[in-house]
Design an enzyme around this catalytic site. Structure first.
Site, PDB file in Angstrom:
ATOM      1  N   ASP A 135       0.866  -1.233  -0.394  1.00 13.49           N
ATOM      2  CA  ASP A 135      -0.195  -0.087   0.006  1.00 13.49           C
ATOM      3  C   ASP A 135       0.896   1.150  -0.092  1.00 13.49           C
ATOM      4  O   ASP A 135       0.451   2.233  -0.724  1.00 13.49           O
ATOM      5  CB  ASP A 135      -0.931  -0.032   1.108  1.00 13.49           C
ATOM      6  CG  ASP A 135      -1.879  -1.308   1.509  1.00 13.49           C
ATOM      7  OD1 ASP A 135      -1.645  -2.254   0.433  1.00 13.49           O
ATOM      8  OD2 ASP A 135      -2.401  -1.437   2.455  1.00 13.49           O
ATOM      9  N   GLU A 194       3.298  -8.860  11.616  1.00 13.53           N
ATOM     10  CA  GLU A 194       2.888  -8.303  10.337  1.00 13.53           C
ATOM     11  C   GLU A 194       4.147  -7.884   9.634  1.00 13.53           C
ATOM     12  O   GLU A 194       4.235  -8.347   8.367  1.00 13.53           O
ATOM     13  CB  GLU A 194       1.857  -7.043  10.469  1.00 13.53           C
ATOM     14  CG  GLU A 194       1.244  -6.977   9.223  1.00 13.53           C
ATOM     15  CD  GLU A 194       0.456  -5.580   9.266  1.00 13.53           C
ATOM     16  OE1 GLU A 194       0.452  -5.210  10.358  1.00 13.53           O
ATOM     17  OE2 GLU A 194      -0.218  -5.229   8.258  1.00 13.53           O
TER      18      GLU A 194
HETATM   19  C1  9WN Z   1      -5.488  -2.342   2.975  1.00 12.53           C
HETATM   20  C2  9WN Z   1      -4.800  -7.781   5.064  1.00 12.53           C
HETATM   21  C3  9WN Z   1      -4.067  -6.501   4.222  1.00 12.53           C
HETATM   22  C4  9WN Z   1      -2.972  -6.751   3.200  1.00 12.53           C
HETATM   23  C5  9WN Z   1      -2.139  -5.922   2.511  1.00 12.53           C
HETATM   24  C6  9WN Z   1      -1.802  -4.920   3.545  1.00 12.53           C
HETATM   25  C7  9WN Z   1      -2.960  -4.298   4.472  1.00 12.53           C
HETATM   26  C8  9WN Z   1      -5.061  -3.011   4.225  1.00 12.53           C
HETATM   27  C9  9WN Z   1      -4.719  -1.947   5.097  1.00 12.53           C
HETATM   28  O1  9WN Z   1      -3.517  -5.410   5.026  1.00 12.53           O
HETATM   29  O2  9WN Z   1      -3.905  -3.526   3.654  1.00 12.53           O
HETATM   30  O3  9WN Z   1      -6.151  -3.602   1.849  1.00 12.53           O
HETATM   31  O4  9WN Z   1      -5.930  -1.809   5.739  1.00 12.53           O
HETATM   32  O5  9WN Z   1      -3.734  -1.538   5.348  1.00 12.53           O
HETATM   33  O6  9WN Z   1      -1.082  -3.777   3.028  1.00 12.53           O
HETATM   34  O7  9WN Z   1      -1.110  -6.290   1.721  1.00 12.53           O
HETATM   35  O8  9WN Z   1      -3.671  -7.880   2.124  1.00 12.53           O
HETATM   36  O9  9WN Z   1      -3.669  -8.151   5.804  1.00 12.53           O
END
Ligand code: 9WN
Length: 415
Positions: A157, A391
């Site tokens: 992101d 994470e």
């Molecule tokens: C937005 C769930 C997801 C991962 C992504 C990570 C994070 C979300 C957030 O979490 O993104 O989609 O709210 O930050 O960047 O890779 O799939 O773990």
């Protein structure tokens, strides 16, 4: 004292919400596309039937158009996670964008572990519709590369590859409202994207919503359109895996189609994303018509796409083994350590991520680079042994960051 493997199995059990495994109850209480694929692969070590259930749940959220959304919202979860279902306004319990298409690879791995041909046949229809959706709407010129229309689609992101596009967007749309941020309730704010990043995310969401999500208008009007290296490497690999799936179930003509798409993407990645001067893969911003020349770990996911030429592989390995760039005692930093944008504790701007480790490790092994793969795998194991299933991790000292009890980090010990 339980083993790491036992702890990983227990964690996946704890993160099961009654229907599927969530990435983290506190931070991400819904279903995410690529997380679910990784969870299915991790489950193969001990519960292959549960792996099938995960992918079945993912496909249950597929749209008629073929889109597999990046989030499928769980009714039972609290509505605190934003943007929530109402914010997306998609008329169904999901977001309206996608994520790195790891699905075909996950399905193939489940089949290889279970030999369940019925499962393979059932999933094939979902996969072929999804791949056709990606090709038609995200590669409208049939050039071999699929575009992302939102940084959330990349899965990485707030990678610095999006910063210039964000800054440009915010000059054009300076007044984007963002609801109160709850993503910083359990994770320190300096480990999360900035408020400016969130304005970018929400602003794009609103524009895409106005352009009806999965139509060609979304592609035409979206101010952010990028060929991402990680997304296209996974897309490239996915078509190779789908070709194998199709031929296994007797769909020879279709198998040839996926094989052609695989080869087309292999060539396009080399022709469009490779920088011969730097010996590195960079993403391409289609609105600005230029490469984003910031080195990130996404370049190494190209090993997972296909067998790279010797010269490409050797160039990449030089970067991987360079202590100023990507060689740290604690694994692969998401951004090169000597890049101006490198931030060792902030999300995708520097920390080590174990799903990226897994993809790169598979790719290195398949490209005959076993010792590089072994090194990364040792780092993965060390990180979870010292800090638990976090994470992400600080590449300078291995400190665990972001959400705790994070599901896909179990890949490091279960696969
Ligand atoms: C937005 C769930 C997801 C991962 C992504 C990570 C994070 C979300 C957030 O979490 O993104 O989609 O709210 O930050 O960047 O890779 O799939 O773990």
């Amino acid at each position: 004292m339980s083993t790491l493997k036992e702890q990983a199995i227990e964690l996946l059990e704890q993160n099961f919400n009654g229907s599927y495994i969530v990435p983290s109850h506190s931070q991400y209480p819904h279903m995410w596309l690529w997380d679910t694929c990784f969870h299915a692969i991790a489950l193969l070590s001990h519960q292959p039937e549960r792996a099938k259930n995960e992918l079945g749940q993912l496909f249950a959220g597929q749209w008629e158009s073929g889109l597999i959304p990046h989030i499928r919202f769980a009714e039972s979860a609290d509505k605190n996670y934003r943007p929530n279902n109402d914010d997306w306004g998609t008329d169904r319990p999901s977001s309206g964008i996608t994520q790195p298409p790891v699905c075909a690879t996950a399905v193939l791995k489940v089949y290889e572990a279970t030999d369940d041909i019925k499962f393979l046949i059932d999933c094939y229809y979902n996969l072929s519709r999804y791949h056709r959706w990606l090709k038609e709407l995200r590669d409208p010129t049939d050039c071999g590369l699929v575009a992302i229309l939102h940084p959330w689609e990349s899965g990485t992101d707030n990678s610095p590859i999006f910063t210039a596009a964000r800054d440009h967007f915010l000059t054009t749309y300076p007044d984007i409202d963002v609801p109160p941020r709850v993503d910083r309730n359990n994770v320190s704010g300096d480990q999360r994207p900035t408020d400016g990043d969130y304005q970018f995310y929400w602003g794009l969401l609103k524009l895409l919503r106005d352009n009806s999500w999965d139509t060609s208008a979304a592609y035409e009007h979206c101010p952010f359109v990028m060929w991402d290296v990680l997304f296209n490497s996974i897309w490239c690999r996915a078509n190779k895996d789908l070709a194998l799936i199709a031929s296994t179930i007797g769909e020879e003509a279709e198998s040839k189609l996926w094989h052609d798409w695989h080869r087309q993407t292999c060539s396009a990645i080399s022709a469009q994303l490779w920088d011969p001067a730097d010996g590195f893969f960079y993403p391409f911003d289609l609105r600005k018509q230029q490469h984003v020349r910031i080195k990130t770990s996404s370049a190494f996911v190209s090993f997972f796409a296909t067998t790279l030429s010797n010269s490409t592989g050797e160039s990449l390995i030089k970067h991987l083994e360079d202590p100023d760039e990507f060689l740290s005692d604690h694994g692969l930093p998401s951004t090169a350590m000597n890049a101006e944008a490198f931030q060792p504790t902030c999300y995708w701007q520097g920390p080590v991520w174990l799903n990226i480790h897994w993809l790169v490790i598979q790719g290195l092994i398949e490209n005959g680079l076993q010792s590089n793969a072994d090194r990364l795998q040792r780092c993965s194991l060390q990180l979870v042994a010292n800090e638990g299933f976090r994470e992400y991790y600080d590449p300078r000292n291995g400190q665990g960051l972001g959400a705790s009890n994070f599901s896909w980090s179990t890949l490091s010990v279960l696969s």
